[in-house]
Design a protein around this motif. Structure first.
Motif, PDB file in Angstrom:
ATOM      1  N   GLY A   1       0.847  -1.100  -0.099  1.00 25.03           N
ATOM      2  CA  GLY A   1      -0.041   0.041  -0.039  1.00 25.03           C
ATOM      3  C   GLY A   1       0.979   1.137   0.138  1.00 25.03           C
ATOM      4  N   GLU A   2       0.453   2.214  -0.374  1.00 24.82           N
ATOM      5  CA  GLU A   2       0.889   3.652  -0.275  1.00 24.82           C
ATOM      6  C   GLU A   2       0.186   4.681   0.018  1.00 24.82           C
ATOM      7  OE1 GLU A   2       3.163   6.514  -3.707  1.00 24.82           O
ATOM      8  OE2 GLU A   2       2.523   4.485  -4.246  1.00 24.82           O
ATOM      9  N   VAL A   3       0.175   5.450   1.130  1.00 24.91           N
ATOM     10  CA  VAL A   3      -0.491   6.508   1.605  1.00 24.91           C
ATOM     11  C   VAL A   3       0.403   7.876   1.499  1.00 24.91           C
ATOM     12  CG1 VAL A   3      -1.798   7.533   3.592  1.00 24.91           C
ATOM     13  CG2 VAL A   3      -1.737   5.120   2.967  1.00 24.91           C
ATOM     14  N   ILE A   4      -0.068   8.823   1.218  1.00 23.43           N
ATOM     15  CA  ILE A   4       0.605  10.065   1.227  1.00 23.43           C
ATOM     16  C   ILE A   4      -0.308  10.967   2.355  1.00 23.43           C
ATOM     17  CG2 ILE A   4       1.190  12.253  -0.248  1.00 23.43           C
ATOM     18  CD1 ILE A   4       1.178  10.342  -2.748  1.00 23.43           C
TER      19      ILE A   4
ATOM     20  N   TYR B   1     -12.923  -1.775   3.005  1.00 23.74           N
ATOM     21  CA  TYR B   1     -12.194  -1.908   1.910  1.00 23.74           C
ATOM     22  C   TYR B   1     -11.774  -3.507   1.905  1.00 23.74           C
ATOM     23  CZ  TYR B   1      -8.293  -3.305   4.804  1.00 23.74           C
ATOM     24  OH  TYR B   1      -7.455  -4.154   5.722  1.00 23.74           O
ATOM     25  N   SER B   2     -11.500  -3.663   0.457  1.00 23.51           N
ATOM     26  CA  SER B   2     -11.242  -5.108   0.098  1.00 23.51           C
ATOM     27  C   SER B   2     -10.304  -5.236  -1.044  1.00 23.51           C
ATOM     28  CB  SER B   2     -12.391  -5.791  -0.439  1.00 23.51           C
ATOM     29  OG  SER B   2     -12.682  -5.271  -1.528  1.00 23.51           O
ATOM     30  N   THR B   3      -9.038  -5.710  -0.920  1.00 25.50           N
ATOM     31  CA  THR B   3      -8.037  -6.011  -1.915  1.00 25.50           C
ATOM     32  C   THR B   3      -7.761  -7.430  -2.484  1.00 25.50           C
ATOM     33  OG1 THR B   3      -6.258  -6.378  -0.057  1.00 25.50           O
ATOM     34  CG2 THR B   3      -6.749  -3.913  -0.847  1.00 25.50           C
ATOM     35  N   ARG B   4      -7.625  -7.526  -3.566  1.00 30.95           N
ATOM     36  CA  ARG B   4      -7.589  -8.872  -4.043  1.00 30.95           C
ATOM     37  C   ARG B   4      -8.671 -10.320  -3.744  1.00 30.95           C
ATOM     38  NH1 ARG B   4      -3.386  -8.886  -7.341  1.00 30.95           N
ATOM     39  NH2 ARG B   4      -2.032  -7.253  -6.951  1.00 30.95           N
ATOM     40  N   VAL B   5      -9.641  -9.552  -3.175  1.00 31.89           N
ATOM     41  CA  VAL B   5     -10.776 -10.412  -2.926  1.00 31.89           C
ATOM     42  C   VAL B   5     -12.121  -9.984  -3.367  1.00 31.89           C
ATOM     43  CG1 VAL B   5      -9.796 -11.415  -0.617  1.00 31.89           C
ATOM     44  CG2 VAL B   5     -11.337  -9.359  -0.944  1.00 31.89           C
ATOM     45  N   SER B   6     -13.245 -10.721  -3.514  1.00 29.66           N
ATOM     46  CA  SER B   6     -14.556 -10.098  -3.892  1.00 29.66           C
ATOM     47  C   SER B   6     -15.132  -8.976  -3.175  1.00 29.66           C
ATOM     48  CB  SER B   6     -15.532 -11.461  -3.778  1.00 29.66           C
ATOM     49  OG  SER B   6     -16.686 -10.783  -4.017  1.00 29.66           O
ATOM     50  N   SER B   7     -15.594  -7.950  -3.921  1.00 28.30           N
ATOM     51  CA  SER B   7     -16.169  -6.863  -3.309  1.00 28.30           C
ATOM     52  C   SER B   7     -17.412  -7.191  -2.564  1.00 28.30           C
ATOM     53  CB  SER B   7     -16.580  -5.743  -4.247  1.00 28.30           C
ATOM     54  OG  SER B   7     -17.394  -6.026  -5.190  1.00 28.30           O
ATOM     55  N   GLN B   8     -17.875  -8.279  -2.636  1.00 26.25           N
ATOM     56  CA  GLN B   8     -19.023  -8.851  -1.661  1.00 26.25           C
ATOM     57  C   GLN B   8     -18.667  -8.846  -0.046  1.00 26.25           C
ATOM     58  OE1 GLN B   8     -22.213  -9.101  -2.789  1.00 26.25           O
ATOM     59  NE2 GLN B   8     -22.686  -9.413  -0.879  1.00 26.25           N
TER      60      GLN B   8
ATOM     61  N   THR C   1     -17.377   2.177   0.632  1.00 29.92           N
ATOM     62  CA  THR C   1     -16.804   1.078   0.037  1.00 29.92           C
ATOM     63  C   THR C   1     -15.530   1.793  -0.465  1.00 29.92           C
ATOM     64  OG1 THR C   1     -17.963   0.961  -2.021  1.00 29.92           O
ATOM     65  CG2 THR C   1     -18.774  -0.362  -0.128  1.00 29.92           C
ATOM     66  N   ASP C   2     -14.672   0.991  -0.623  1.00 23.47           N
ATOM     67  CA  ASP C   2     -13.283   1.258  -1.307  1.00 23.47           C
ATOM     68  C   ASP C   2     -12.512  -0.011  -1.713  1.00 23.47           C
ATOM     69  OD1 ASP C   2     -11.053   2.559  -2.498  1.00 23.47           O
ATOM     70  OD2 ASP C   2      -9.959   2.880  -0.389  1.00 23.47           O
ATOM     71  N   HIS C   3     -13.291  -0.510  -2.946  1.00 23.98           N
ATOM     72  CA  HIS C   3     -12.591  -1.902  -3.460  1.00 23.98           C
ATOM     73  C   HIS C   3     -11.358  -1.583  -4.473  1.00 23.98           C
ATOM     74  CE1 HIS C   3     -12.470  -5.919  -4.960  1.00 23.98           C
ATOM     75  NE2 HIS C   3     -12.459  -5.399  -6.428  1.00 23.98           N
ATOM     76  N   LYS C   4     -10.120  -2.284  -4.107  1.00 21.53           N
ATOM     77  CA  LYS C   4      -9.088  -2.230  -5.125  1.00 21.53           C
ATOM     78  C   LYS C   4      -8.880  -3.304  -5.864  1.00 21.53           C
ATOM     79  CE  LYS C   4      -8.148   2.109  -3.484  1.00 21.53           C
ATOM     80  NZ  LYS C   4      -8.306   3.361  -4.310  1.00 21.53           N
TER      81      LYS C   4
ATOM     82  N   GLN D   1      -3.661  -1.302  -7.755  1.00 20.69           N
ATOM     83  CA  GLN D   1      -3.772  -0.474  -6.481  1.00 20.69           C
ATOM     84  C   GLN D   1      -4.195  -1.531  -5.379  1.00 20.69           C
ATOM     85  OE1 GLN D   1      -7.099   2.088  -8.047  1.00 20.69           O
ATOM     86  NE2 GLN D   1      -5.520   3.675  -7.748  1.00 20.69           N
ATOM     87  N   ALA D   2      -4.083  -2.684  -5.621  1.00 22.13           N
ATOM     88  CA  ALA D   2      -4.598  -3.878  -4.583  1.00 22.13           C
ATOM     89  C   ALA D   2      -3.602  -4.407  -3.595  1.00 22.13           C
ATOM     90  CB  ALA D   2      -5.393  -4.812  -5.140  1.00 22.13           C
ATOM     91  N   GLY D   3      -2.235  -3.705  -3.757  1.00 19.17           N
ATOM     92  CA  GLY D   3      -1.185  -4.170  -2.996  1.00 19.17           C
ATOM     93  C   GLY D   3      -0.738  -5.749  -3.385  1.00 19.17           C
ATOM     94  N   LYS D   4      -0.170  -6.567  -2.317  1.00 20.01           N
ATOM     95  CA  LYS D   4       0.545  -7.889  -2.931  1.00 20.01           C
ATOM     96  C   LYS D   4      -0.270  -8.872  -2.208  1.00 20.01           C
ATOM     97  CE  LYS D   4       4.891  -5.447  -3.535  1.00 20.01           C
ATOM     98  NZ  LYS D   4       6.232  -5.086  -3.164  1.00 20.01           N
TER      99      LYS D   4
END
Length: 131
Positions: A27-30, A58-65, A89-92, A96-99
């Motif tokens: 992730g990257e936050v400014i 938020y969800s990263t690399r999983v279903s937005s459900q 909601t903030d689905h990536k 943008q979804a990290g590793k």
């Protein structure tokens, strides 16, 4: 919240470029905070009563459900207590979804005395692990 410590809101900024979940992050936050000489002391004498709740899932690399399920569960509890509840909601996906896959919720309650109470919950696991 920083305003209570004497930090001016001009020049203050938070931008989430990408979200990352453990164990591999990504992730990257400014965060931009104006330079100040000193902070003001704060006395928290009265927490007040909760008047509104704001949050984000938020969800990263999983279903937005996963996010919809978290919102449904949280609103099922909070809406019995107060009507002013908004959870976004903030689905990536992709870069943008990290590793690593994961999901979570962050909630902030604002009280009648101007205090803020926050709570966060996250779930993450390495790819290949059983969920």
């Amino acid at each position: 919240m920083l305003k209570r410590f004497g930090v001016p809101s001009e020049g203050l900024g938070l931008k989430i470029e990408s979200r990352g979940s453990p164990p591999h992050g990504g992730g990257e936050v400014i965060l931009t905070i104006p330079v100040i000489d000193k902070l003001t002391a704060v006395n928290w004498l009265d927490e007040g009563m909760v008047k509104r709740i704001r949050g984000v899932t938020y969800s990263t690399r999983v279903s937005s459900q996963f996010e919809n399920t978290m919102i449904h569960a949280a609103r099922g509890i909070f809406n019995r207590l107060l009507p002013d509840v908004h959870i976004f909601t903030d689905h990536k996906a992709g870069p943008q979804a990290g590793k690593s896959p994961g999901y979570g919720i962050s909630l902030v309650a604002e009280t009648t005395s101007g205090s803020f109470i926050s709570a966060d919950a996250t779930v993450s696991y390495a790819q290949g692990e059983a969920g």
